[in-house]
Structures are given as C-alpha cells and as structure tokens.
Design an enzyme around this catalytic site. Structure first.
Site, PDB file in Angstrom:
ATOM      1  N   GLU A 162       0.809  -1.288  -0.082  1.00 13.42           N
ATOM      2  CA  GLU A 162       0.151   0.104   0.013  1.00 13.42           C
ATOM      3  C   GLU A 162       0.862   1.141   0.174  1.00 13.42           C
ATOM      4  O   GLU A 162       1.937   1.476   0.752  1.00 13.42           O
ATOM      5  CB  GLU A 162      -0.896  -0.069   1.116  1.00 13.42           C
ATOM      6  CG  GLU A 162      -2.290   0.758   1.083  1.00 13.42           C
ATOM      7  CD  GLU A 162      -2.099   2.121   0.908  1.00 13.42           C
ATOM      8  OE1 GLU A 162      -2.653   2.924   0.116  1.00 13.42           O
ATOM      9  OE2 GLU A 162      -1.301   2.771   1.933  1.00 13.42           O
ATOM     10  N   CYS A 220       4.883  -3.054  -8.680  1.00 12.73           N
ATOM     11  CA  CYS A 220       3.401  -2.420  -8.018  1.00 12.73           C
ATOM     12  C   CYS A 220       3.436  -1.295  -7.179  1.00 12.73           C
ATOM     13  O   CYS A 220       4.186  -0.041  -7.813  1.00 12.73           O
ATOM     14  CB  CYS A 220       2.579  -3.691  -7.439  1.00 12.73           C
ATOM     15  SG  CYS A 220       0.833  -3.212  -7.412  1.00 12.73           S
ATOM     16  N   ILE A 245      -2.766  -6.628  -9.382  1.00 15.78           N
ATOM     17  CA  ILE A 245      -3.553  -6.459  -7.907  1.00 15.78           C
ATOM     18  C   ILE A 245      -3.667  -4.759  -7.751  1.00 15.78           C
ATOM     19  O   ILE A 245      -2.773  -4.180  -7.282  1.00 15.78           O
ATOM     20  CB  ILE A 245      -3.052  -7.250  -6.816  1.00 15.78           C
ATOM     21  CG1 ILE A 245      -2.869  -8.751  -7.018  1.00 15.78           C
ATOM     22  CG2 ILE A 245      -3.971  -6.862  -5.553  1.00 15.78           C
ATOM     23  CD1 ILE A 245      -2.099  -9.246  -6.035  1.00 15.78           C
ATOM     24  N   HIS A 300       2.811  -8.333 -10.141  1.00 20.52           N
ATOM     25  CA  HIS A 300       3.464  -9.275  -9.139  1.00 20.52           C
ATOM     26  C   HIS A 300       4.098 -10.323  -9.583  1.00 20.52           C
ATOM     27  O   HIS A 300       3.837 -11.557  -9.474  1.00 20.52           O
ATOM     28  CB  HIS A 300       2.396  -9.636  -8.004  1.00 20.52           C
ATOM     29  CG  HIS A 300       1.863  -8.246  -7.187  1.00 20.52           C
ATOM     30  ND1 HIS A 300       2.230  -8.154  -5.926  1.00 20.52           N
ATOM     31  CD2 HIS A 300       1.115  -7.462  -7.448  1.00 20.52           C
ATOM     32  CE1 HIS A 300       1.929  -7.119  -5.406  1.00 20.52           C
ATOM     33  NE2 HIS A 300       0.779  -6.600  -6.435  1.00 20.52           N
ATOM     34  N   GLU A 317       6.275 -11.973  -8.092  1.00 19.31           N
ATOM     35  CA  GLU A 317       6.699 -13.133  -7.157  1.00 19.31           C
ATOM     36  C   GLU A 317       5.474 -14.002  -6.728  1.00 19.31           C
ATOM     37  O   GLU A 317       5.669 -14.963  -5.942  1.00 19.31           O
ATOM     38  CB  GLU A 317       7.074 -12.226  -5.873  1.00 19.31           C
ATOM     39  CG  GLU A 317       5.867 -11.726  -4.953  1.00 19.31           C
ATOM     40  CD  GLU A 317       5.366 -10.601  -5.610  1.00 19.31           C
ATOM     41  OE1 GLU A 317       5.550 -10.078  -6.774  1.00 19.31           O
ATOM     42  OE2 GLU A 317       4.417  -9.797  -4.952  1.00 19.31           O
TER      43      GLU A 317
HETATM   44  N1  GLN Z   1      -2.971  -0.005  -4.984  1.00 23.16           N
HETATM   45  C1  GLN Z   1      -1.666  -0.049  -4.219  1.00 23.16           C
HETATM   46  C2  GLN Z   1      -1.305   1.340  -3.910  1.00 23.16           C
HETATM   47  O1  GLN Z   1      -1.766   2.161  -4.607  1.00 23.16           O
HETATM   48  C3  GLN Z   1      -0.929  -0.777  -4.837  1.00 23.16           C
HETATM   49  C4  GLN Z   1      -1.252  -2.152  -5.310  1.00 23.16           C
HETATM   50  C5  GLN Z   1       0.005  -3.279  -5.085  1.00 23.16           C
HETATM   51  O2  GLN Z   1       0.815  -2.882  -4.818  1.00 23.16           O
HETATM   52  N2  GLN Z   1      -0.665  -4.381  -5.316  1.00 23.16           N
HETATM   53  O3  GLN Z   1      -0.591   1.631  -2.933  1.00 23.16           O
END
Ligand code: GLN
Length: 185
Positions: A47, A78, A125, A161, A163
């Site tokens: 996050e 991500c 994700i 992702h 991993e």
């Molecule tokens: N949506 C998340 C963010 O903005 C990132 C999502 C993720 O790392 N899987 O922090």
C-alpha cells in the site's frame, strides 16, 4: 552478493523467499543501516501511502536515493513502482497512477511481452500504470496501451506481481543484473 528487500510493509516475504530459492543472500531492509553493503534492492508491492509513511518515519528516502545514484540495481513492483516515481522518491522520471485499472477491478491476469524474457503471465492487483514519463524512461511493456513495465538507469519497475506466479524469470534476470554490477565494481 546481498539483495535487500524493503520490508516495512506489503509483499516482501514472497520476494525474499523467491530470491533465496535462486541462491541469493537476502536481507530485509527496515532502517538506513540495513542498506549498507547491499548490491541490489527490491521494493515490493503493498500500500503506497503506508509505505511512504514508513520510508519517511525511518529516514530511508535519502539513503535510497544515494543507493540508486551509485547505480545499485533496484526492482520495483506495483507499489514499488509508485515509490520510485516523481511524486514519491523522485528517482524515476515517471508519474504513476494508482489503482489505474479501476477501483472495482481488484485484480486480473494478462500475458505481457517483456524484452529478453518473452511472454510473462502477469498478476495485477489494484495495479498502477505509468501515466507520464520522460525521455530517460524506456517503456518495456503495455497493457491496453498503458505502460506496465519500464526501465531507467539501474531501476526496473513492473506494475504487476512477478513474485506470485512461480515464474522466476524476472527475478533471475534481476539477480543476473545485480551480479553483473557487483562484479564490475
Ligand atoms: N493499489 C496499491 C497502492 O496504490 C498498490 C497495489 C499493489 O502494490 N498491489 O498503494
């Protein structure tokens, strides 16, 4: 050769496990002292707001910038892609858009074509994409016309992702890059 994995929050454990399975020595990074002597670094998904606050709290922003300026290979996945952009650590000439594929669309999978790797089955994700980028940024792959993988200097970012799928090719390429840079130093 030691590869650090930023372990403040998010999906660091899966990266660490995968890198260890590939024979790398892994160190979980939580403080500036943990960055000393590492040859590569993974910024995992998670996050991005929480991760930003953690980086600020631990005083990690400046040492992370110095690490990249020294040419240390960094893999951002991500939320890690978000951390490196011009609105966060300011290390890549990119603007990441969070949750870019739609809030309701929590996750999806797609095949992306990566240079030197080929077709990679990618898990997204609540993924970001790169909304803007400067000329120093090389876009490596797109989904629906939006950049989801890019490189700038020693930094490689993917909005998915790698991993989570058991396909180790992207981490293998990263370990090779870390070895090449560490060997040349
Ligand atoms: N949506 C998340 C963010 O903005 C990132 C999502 C993720 O790392 N899987 O922090």
């Amino acid at each position: 050769m030691v590869i650090g994995v930023l372990a403040l929050q998010g999906g660091f454990a899966a990266h660490a496990k995968l890198l260890r399975a590939l024979g790398a020595e892994v160190r979980e990074v939580r403080t500036p002292a943990d960055l000393l002597g590492i040859d590569g670094l993974v910024l995992p998904g998670g996050e991005s707001t929480t991760m930003s606050l953690g980086i600020e709290r631990e005083g990690l922003a400046e040492p992370l910038r110095e690490l990249v300026e020294r040419g240390t290979p960094v893999l951002g996945t991500c939320a890690g892609l978000i951390m490196l952009d011009s609105r966060h650590l300011g290390l890549m000439d990119t603007v990441a858009e969070r949750n870019a594929f739609g809030r309701q669309l929590h996750s999806f999978e797609a095949d992306v074509d990566l240079p030197e790797i080929g077709t990679f089955h990618a898990v997204f994700i609540r993924a970001p994409w790169i909304a803007e980028h400067g000329p120093a940024v090389e876009i490596l792959a797109e989904v629906d016309g939006h950049p989801v993988a890019a490189r700038q200097g020693p930094m490689l970012v993917v909005s998915f992702h790698p991993e989570l799928t058991g396909d180790t090719r992207l981490h293998e390429a990263f370990v090779r890059q870390v070895r090449a840079v560490a060997g040349a130093a």
